[in-house]
Write a protein that holds these residues in place. Structure first.
Motif: not given
Length: 200
Positions: A53-62
């Motif tokens: 979940p890390g990368t797509h969660s970071i991108l969602a926050l971005e």
């Protein structure tokens, strides 16, 4: 850091923005980030079990903070995050060699290392994972002796883990080696307390 940031910024603004390369893996990360922001599941929800979940969660926050199509802001963030490993490797070199010119050369080499420069122009896990493991490595050698430092090491390890779970193997080896070192230097009680803070 400044050299790494400028090189990545030039790459992103002159050669390739992450917004111009949304295909293959990048498309998957972006799609999952947009689904997360829309509070929707993929058509096949089991697909989430094979992607950390890390990368797509970071991108969602971005995307949430900067805007999905904010070319300049996203470019700057990717250049900043992509630049983090360069000073971290210089710090690690100083820890091993203790010679400023050698550390500067290592920092510049990492700042100019072609794959890392290219990664900044994509929505990929490499940008975020490289930053997380570089910060983790610096904190591990420098700031782990007091509880706040141990907590910071743990947060960096947790970030690296949710971006790429295989980091768990590195973390377990590092924790095991640190535990043996602490038992040898300070005894089992102190070692257990230190390891508890790191694991927390």
């Amino acid at each position: 850091f400044a050299v790494a940031f400028v090189v990545r910024l030039v790459w992103i603004f002159r050669v390739q923005s992450p917004l111009d390369a949304v295909y293959s893996d990048m498309s998957g990360y972006v799609d999952r980030a947009q689904l997360l922001l829309a509070h929707k599941m993929p058509a096949e929800p089991r697909i989430l079990s094979i992607y950390p979940p890390g990368t797509h969660s970071i991108l969602a926050l971005e995307f949430l903070l900067l805007g999905r199509n904010s070319r300049d802001a996203i470019g700057i963030v990717h250049a900043l995050v992509g630049a983090i490993p360069a000073p971290c490797m210089a710090v690690l070199t100083m820890n091993l060699v203790r010679r400023l010119p050698v550390a500067a050369v290592v920092g510049v080499l990492v700042a100019l290392w072609v794959p890392q420069v290219y990664f900044a122009g994509f929505f990929l896990s490499e940008v975020w994972f490289s930053a997380a493991i570089a910060i983790h490595a610096c904190l591990t050698v420098r700031g782990w002796r007091r509880p706040p430092g141990k907590l910071a090491v743990g947060v960096a390890a947790a970030a690296a883990f949710v971006i790429r779970p295989q980091f768990l193997l590195t973390w377990l080896m590092e924790l095991g080696a640190r535990g043996l070192h602490l038992v040898w230097r300070k005894g089992p009680g102190s070692a257990a307390r230190s390891l508890a803070w790191l694991a927390l």
